[in-house]
Design a protein around this motif. Sequence first.
Motif, PDB file in Angstrom:
ATOM      1  N   LEU A 390       0.814  -1.223   0.000  1.00  0.00           N
ATOM      2  CA  LEU A 390       0.000   0.000   0.000  1.00  0.00           C
ATOM      3  C   LEU A 390       0.845   1.270   0.000  1.00  0.00           C
ATOM      4  CD1 LEU A 390      -2.763  -0.989   2.598  1.00  0.00           C
ATOM      5  CD2 LEU A 390      -2.908  -1.079   0.109  1.00  0.00           C
ATOM      6  N   ILE A 391       2.099   1.135   0.365  1.00  0.00           N
ATOM      7  CA  ILE A 391       2.973   2.311   0.471  1.00  0.00           C
ATOM      8  C   ILE A 391       3.620   2.580  -0.887  1.00  0.00           C
ATOM      9  CG2 ILE A 391       4.894   3.373   1.694  1.00  0.00           C
ATOM     10  CD1 ILE A 391       2.476   2.637   3.458  1.00  0.00           C
ATOM     11  N   PRO A 392       3.436   3.797  -1.462  1.00  0.00           N
ATOM     12  CA  PRO A 392       4.094   4.132  -2.741  1.00  0.00           C
ATOM     13  C   PRO A 392       5.608   3.943  -2.643  1.00  0.00           C
ATOM     14  CG  PRO A 392       2.463   5.788  -2.180  1.00  0.00           C
ATOM     15  CD  PRO A 392       2.570   4.883  -0.989  1.00  0.00           C
ATOM     16  N   HIS A 393       6.207   3.467  -3.717  1.00  0.00           N
ATOM     17  CA  HIS A 393       7.631   3.098  -3.683  1.00  0.00           C
ATOM     18  C   HIS A 393       8.558   4.295  -3.516  1.00  0.00           C
ATOM     19  CE1 HIS A 393       6.630  -1.028  -4.638  1.00  0.00           C
ATOM     20  NE2 HIS A 393       5.911  -0.632  -5.703  1.00  0.00           N
ATOM     21  N   HIS A 394       8.135   5.467  -3.967  1.00  0.00           N
ATOM     22  CA  HIS A 394       9.046   6.622  -3.916  1.00  0.00           C
ATOM     23  C   HIS A 394       9.155   7.231  -2.515  1.00  0.00           C
ATOM     24  CE1 HIS A 394       5.133   8.659  -4.176  1.00  0.00           C
ATOM     25  NE2 HIS A 394       5.743   9.725  -3.655  1.00  0.00           N
ATOM     26  N   ILE A 395       8.328   6.780  -1.594  1.00  0.00           N
ATOM     27  CA  ILE A 395       8.309   7.394  -0.253  1.00  0.00           C
ATOM     28  C   ILE A 395       9.457   6.864   0.591  1.00  0.00           C
ATOM     29  CG2 ILE A 395       7.035   7.545   1.924  1.00  0.00           C
ATOM     30  CD1 ILE A 395       4.473   7.745   0.314  1.00  0.00           C
ATOM     31  N   ASN A 396      10.223   7.808   1.146  1.00  0.00           N
ATOM     32  CA  ASN A 396      11.324   7.477   2.043  1.00  0.00           C
ATOM     33  C   ASN A 396      10.885   7.816   3.468  1.00  0.00           C
ATOM     34  OD1 ASN A 396      13.681   7.091   3.416  1.00  0.00           O
ATOM     35  ND2 ASN A 396      14.845   8.693   2.357  1.00  0.00           N
ATOM     36  N   PHE A 397      10.800   6.812   4.318  1.00  0.00           N
ATOM     37  CA  PHE A 397      10.267   7.025   5.669  1.00  0.00           C
ATOM     38  C   PHE A 397      11.160   7.925   6.533  1.00  0.00           C
ATOM     39  CE2 PHE A 397       7.724   3.135   4.807  1.00  0.00           C
ATOM     40  CZ  PHE A 397       6.475   3.668   5.098  1.00  0.00           C
ATOM     41  N   SER A 398      12.385   8.123   6.133  1.00  0.00           N
ATOM     42  CA  SER A 398      13.275   8.984   6.926  1.00  0.00           C
ATOM     43  C   SER A 398      12.949  10.467   6.740  1.00  0.00           C
ATOM     44  CB  SER A 398      14.734   8.719   6.551  1.00  0.00           C
ATOM     45  OG  SER A 398      14.938   9.011   5.175  1.00  0.00           O
ATOM     46  N   SER A 399      12.324  10.795   5.621  1.00  0.00           N
ATOM     47  CA  SER A 399      11.934  12.200   5.384  1.00  0.00           C
ATOM     48  C   SER A 399      10.630  12.236   4.596  1.00  0.00           C
ATOM     49  CB  SER A 399      13.039  12.946   4.621  1.00  0.00           C
ATOM     50  OG  SER A 399      13.288  12.301   3.387  1.00  0.00           O
ATOM     51  N   VAL A 400       9.530  12.132   5.314  1.00  0.00           N
ATOM     52  CA  VAL A 400       8.203  12.129   4.696  1.00  0.00           C
ATOM     53  C   VAL A 400       7.657  13.555   4.671  1.00  0.00           C
ATOM     54  CG1 VAL A 400       5.850  11.234   4.847  1.00  0.00           C
ATOM     55  CG2 VAL A 400       7.780   9.784   5.498  1.00  0.00           C
ATOM     56  N   THR A 401       7.261  13.993   3.481  1.00  0.00           N
ATOM     57  CA  THR A 401       6.665  15.326   3.362  1.00  0.00           C
ATOM     58  C   THR A 401       5.170  15.253   3.667  1.00  0.00           C
ATOM     59  OG1 THR A 401       6.163  15.055   1.017  1.00  0.00           O
ATOM     60  CG2 THR A 401       8.345  15.932   1.583  1.00  0.00           C
ATOM     61  N   TYR A 405       2.614  12.071   3.060  1.00  0.00           N
ATOM     62  CA  TYR A 405       1.793  11.530   4.150  1.00  0.00           C
ATOM     63  C   TYR A 405       0.315  11.495   3.745  1.00  0.00           C
ATOM     64  CZ  TYR A 405      -0.538  11.098   8.652  1.00  0.00           C
ATOM     65  OH  TYR A 405      -1.359  10.672   9.677  1.00  0.00           O
ATOM     66  N   GLN A 406      -0.134  12.554   3.058  1.00  0.00           N
ATOM     67  CA  GLN A 406      -1.529  12.583   2.608  1.00  0.00           C
ATOM     68  C   GLN A 406      -1.819  11.455   1.620  1.00  0.00           C
ATOM     69  OE1 GLN A 406      -4.008  14.401   3.748  1.00  0.00           O
ATOM     70  NE2 GLN A 406      -2.656  15.479   5.175  1.00  0.00           N
ATOM     71  N   LYS A 407      -0.855  11.156   0.721  1.00  0.00           N
ATOM     72  CA  LYS A 407      -1.041  10.047  -0.229  1.00  0.00           C
ATOM     73  C   LYS A 407      -1.162   8.723   0.500  1.00  0.00           C
ATOM     74  CE  LYS A 407       1.366  12.170  -4.162  1.00  0.00           C
ATOM     75  NZ  LYS A 407       2.571  12.113  -5.025  1.00  0.00           N
ATOM     76  N   MET A 408      -0.290   8.499   1.477  1.00  0.00           N
ATOM     77  CA  MET A 408      -0.315   7.234   2.236  1.00  0.00           C
ATOM     78  C   MET A 408      -1.642   7.057   2.961  1.00  0.00           C
ATOM     79  SD  MET A 408       3.445   6.510   3.904  1.00  0.00           S
ATOM     80  CE  MET A 408       3.524   8.005   4.828  1.00  0.00           C
ATOM     81  N   THR A 409      -2.082   8.129   3.660  1.00  0.00           N
ATOM     82  CA  THR A 409      -3.324   8.002   4.440  1.00  0.00           C
ATOM     83  C   THR A 409      -4.537   7.825   3.530  1.00  0.00           C
ATOM     84  OG1 THR A 409      -3.431  10.426   4.543  1.00  0.00           O
ATOM     85  CG2 THR A 409      -2.481   9.292   6.440  1.00  0.00           C
ATOM     86  N   ASP A 410      -4.527   8.476   2.353  1.00  0.00           N
ATOM     87  CA  ASP A 410      -5.644   8.308   1.413  1.00  0.00           C
ATOM     88  C   ASP A 410      -5.727   6.867   0.915  1.00  0.00           C
ATOM     89  OD1 ASP A 410      -6.329  10.939   1.679  1.00  0.00           O
ATOM     90  OD2 ASP A 410      -5.297  11.612  -0.145  1.00  0.00           O
ATOM     91  N   ILE A 411      -4.562   6.259   0.600  1.00  0.00           N
ATOM     92  CA  ILE A 411      -4.545   4.865   0.126  1.00  0.00           C
ATOM     93  C   ILE A 411      -4.987   3.915   1.229  1.00  0.00           C
ATOM     94  CG2 ILE A 411      -3.041   2.995  -0.684  1.00  0.00           C
ATOM     95  CD1 ILE A 411      -1.339   5.180  -2.080  1.00  0.00           C
ATOM     96  N   ILE A 412      -4.438   4.117   2.420  1.00  0.00           N
ATOM     97  CA  ILE A 412      -4.776   3.239   3.550  1.00  0.00           C
ATOM     98  C   ILE A 412      -6.260   3.358   3.881  1.00  0.00           C
ATOM     99  CG2 ILE A 412      -4.380   2.826   6.012  1.00  0.00           C
ATOM    100  CD1 ILE A 412      -1.482   3.833   5.535  1.00  0.00           C
ATOM    101  N   LYS A 413      -6.785   4.593   3.861  1.00  0.00           N
ATOM    102  CA  LYS A 413      -8.206   4.804   4.167  1.00  0.00           C
ATOM    103  C   LYS A 413      -9.096   4.123   3.128  1.00  0.00           C
ATOM    104  CE  LYS A 413      -9.341   8.927   5.534  1.00  0.00           C
ATOM    105  NZ  LYS A 413      -9.659  10.378   5.519  1.00  0.00           N
ATOM    106  N   GLY A 414      -8.666   4.155   1.840  1.00  0.00           N
ATOM    107  CA  GLY A 414      -9.466   3.539   0.792  1.00  0.00           C
ATOM    108  C   GLY A 414      -9.518   2.031   0.876  1.00  0.00           C
ATOM    109  N   VAL A 415      -8.437   1.424   1.347  1.00  0.00           N
ATOM    110  CA  VAL A 415      -8.368  -0.046   1.419  1.00  0.00           C
ATOM    111  C   VAL A 415      -8.997  -0.565   2.699  1.00  0.00           C
ATOM    112  CG1 VAL A 415      -6.815  -2.037   1.499  1.00  0.00           C
ATOM    113  CG2 VAL A 415      -6.325  -0.127  -0.040  1.00  0.00           C
ATOM    114  N   THR A 416      -8.756   0.121   3.814  1.00  0.00           N
ATOM    115  CA  THR A 416      -9.249  -0.354   5.118  1.00  0.00           C
ATOM    116  C   THR A 416     -10.218   0.657   5.710  1.00  0.00           C
ATOM    117  OG1 THR A 416      -7.382   0.674   6.239  1.00  0.00           O
ATOM    118  CG2 THR A 416      -7.105  -1.611   5.540  1.00  0.00           C
TER     119      THR A 416
END
Length: 733
Positions: A390-401, A405-416
């Motif tokens: 579910l996490i986009p490949h270009h996202i680096n967890f050490s420096s999340v903009t 973060y909005q993209k991640m939460t939108d994807i997670i919200k849509g699936v679960t």
Amino acid sequence: MPKNSKAVKRELDDDVTESVKDLLSNEDACDDSFKKSSLIVNNHEGEGKECDVEEGGSDGEEERPAWNSKLQYILAQVGFSVGLGNVWRFPYLCQKNGGGAYLVPYLILLVLIGIPLFFLELAVGQRIRRGSIGVWNYISPRLGGIGFASCVVCFFVALYYNVIIGWSLFYFSQSFQQPLPWHECPLIKNKTSTYVVPECEKSSATTYYWYREALNISDTIADGGGLNWKMTVCLLVAWSMVCLAMIKGIQSSGKVMYFSSLFPYVVLICFLVRALLLKGSVDGIRHMFTPKLEIMLEAKVWREAATQVFFALGLGFGGVIAFSSYNKRDNNCHFDAVLVSFINFFTSVLATLVVFAVLGFKANIMNAKCVALNTKKIVALLETNISHELIPHHINFSSVTTEDYQKMTDIIKGVTEVDYPSLGLESCTIEDELNKAVQGTGLAFIAFTEAMTHFPASPFWSVMFFLMLVNLGLGSMFGTIEGILTPLIDTFKVRKEFLTVGCCLLAFSIGLLFVQRSGNYFVAMFDDYSATLPLLIVVILENVAIAWVYGTDKFFEDLKDMLGFTPFRFYYYMWKYITPILLMVLLGSSLIQLVMTPPSYSAWIQELASEQTLIFPPWGIATCISLVVTAILPVPVVFALRYFNIIDDNAGGLSTVSYKKGRIIKEISRPGEDDDTSLIRGKAPSEAPSPTPGNSIYRKQSGGGLDADTAPNGRYGIGYLMADMPDMPESDL
């Protein structure tokens, strides 16, 4: 026969001399006829009585002070009108009521209510040259209670307003540290471990410092908790500063105005330039001025705009009248009214820009912290509740903009969708941070101080900010105290120095109520109930007194005499119809809001580390009611005393009197010629305006039921009067 037994023929000078003593100085010493002139004195029943009046200047009476320059006077009026409300109230209202769209109703009401009433107070004070008590007693003795009500309100406001200056002084004194003492939560160390203070951990460092370190606040208003010695010292310093600045009247306070009125503008401009260079400041300004036009249609927006206009200019306090009473009679007070009103408005806009530029910077920092915290939650959930896919490949967890973060939460919200709330992920947006509207002490001592901790060289900016608050507060305090002292000195002829020191000592003693641990709750009580309704009633009565009791037409003639031109007809209709109606609507809506909202206060609960709204106890509600009643009580009391002749209009020098000024050529008796002098209500020198301060006339004993000799400052003294000149409009002032 004319009403005067001796009709005096006078050659009228173009330059009208302002007093009997000045007239005498223009005559030859041998012109004895000038030293005694015949006056008409009307008793209460309207029967004319002849009475000799001779010049008798009071040597002991000091001349009325005057401003050293026009600039000093304008700075005094600006300093009084521009106060803490411009910095921490106007930005809040602007954000709450439609952003940039709020400026439209504010400007409309400034023109319809603010400027006409401000002009009215300036003109009345300048014309009569007395404080609020003398002015309204002179206009109509039955409305003399207006001036006393203004003094009471001024005193109530001064009591708690100086406490806020004391708070600012405390923060100012604590700002000379690096790092600032509210930079982070304090730690508690014991033998085995070190941990953060629980109250601070549940709230924030600046919130904890404000409530616990500065105020050491109690949980309820009923729990006094004893004096807070730090704030007691700060309050003593604040009253000492006010006393020293006011002890010589405008001679001392006027010089202080050069700094106290101008310094806040220097600080605001510096803050604006610095804030615009910080990341996120543009977000705050964009949020501020994005208009929400639909909100403009709500009645509440217009009511709050009218209230802000009303209090921003300091109407009804008596400070405006007191300051203008030290002006020359020919000063263009219409220009002053428009100038000060728009300076006040642009100051509010400038302060709003600064506040939201800084809050935009703070919102970006808080949003970054929110993103970092919730990203850690997502990483922890990857092994259990969330799939790696579910996490986009270009996202680096050490420096999340923020965008990532909005993209991640939108994807997670849509699936679960069903389980998403249980994940505990927050929606971190800058808009959410900016929508957390704060005002008053919450803005100045919590939100703004927190933002400044992230500034480079934060102690310097903290020193500048709290020094600015002190100066804004002092400028308003000078006008407020002048609104108390000037009327009392004009009325009772006490020494300025003694009255100033006594007033400040009394206010400090009562002010100890506000520096106990529950003092913040009493500040909120006085702020909500001691001024709003009483001031509204006072200003409505002022408007009615001029427009309907004295007469708008006569007032216009006085203005033409004073200014040299007739003011716009716009003011005629404003004073007579529009402004009183708008004020009555505002008073009605304020009363409805007061009745609909139970008296409550926001209490800080130490165990929960959060604010909670509590209802005042019965004695607190009684105090709220008594504040309103006490402030407005002088109006009906004085009216009743006058109406039932308990205090006769003739007593205390309240007889009506008129005379002509000019150069006496000879005295002749001209049968059939009626004296065209208007009968003007006179006042005792202790109450009435003196055309030229320091010169007074008094009445000799002359039968007719007057059983007391009078002196210039005596109870039965005849007051000072305007001339009835053919080339001048008649003035009943």
